[in-house]
Design a protein around this motif. Structure first.
Motif: not given
Length: 123
Positions: A95-103
């Motif tokens: 459905d699309g790209d998700l830009l996120v900070y993951l830890g």
């Protein structure tokens, strides 16, 4: 502007897009909104980290500070197929790209979390 000019311009745009794809130029992809209510509909879906190729599954969209998840305040919990260090990542989904900070969180280094709070400190 004539109809012929408009048609010729449209054909040119399509040709440029096809040429870009043929030579490997990345065409802009849609982005998923960073919205807790939208992302909650994707629980159980798989994503792929564009940097490492790791597969991640969205396990939950939880609330923050003991409250229910909202569009503006939520935590994403994902499980990766391999441990990943904390980083800003682009997660690819059909459905699309998700830009996120993951830890990483918890005892299993494959469990990752992103916390989003766009309330500006409002309760």
């Amino acid at each position: 502007m004539t109809r012929r000019t408009v048609l010729a311009a449209g054909t040119g745009v399509v040709a440029v897009g096809a040429l870009a794809a043929a030579v490997g130029v990345q065409v802009a992809r849609p982005r998923l909104p960073l919205d807790g209510t939208v992302l909650a509909t994707l629980v159980g879906h798989a994503f792929v980290d564009t940097q490492t190729g790791a597969r991640l599954v969205l396990d939950a969209v939880d609330g923050v500070t003991g409250r229910a998840a909202t569009a503006e305040r939520f935590a994403l919990v994902l499980t990766a197929d391999a441990p990943l260090p904390a980083a800003t990542r682009t997660l690819r989904h059909p459905d699309g790209d998700l830009l996120v900070y993951l830890g990483p969180v918890g005892p299993d280094p494959r469990t990752l979390e992103a916390v989003v709070d766009r309330t500006g400190g409002r309760a």
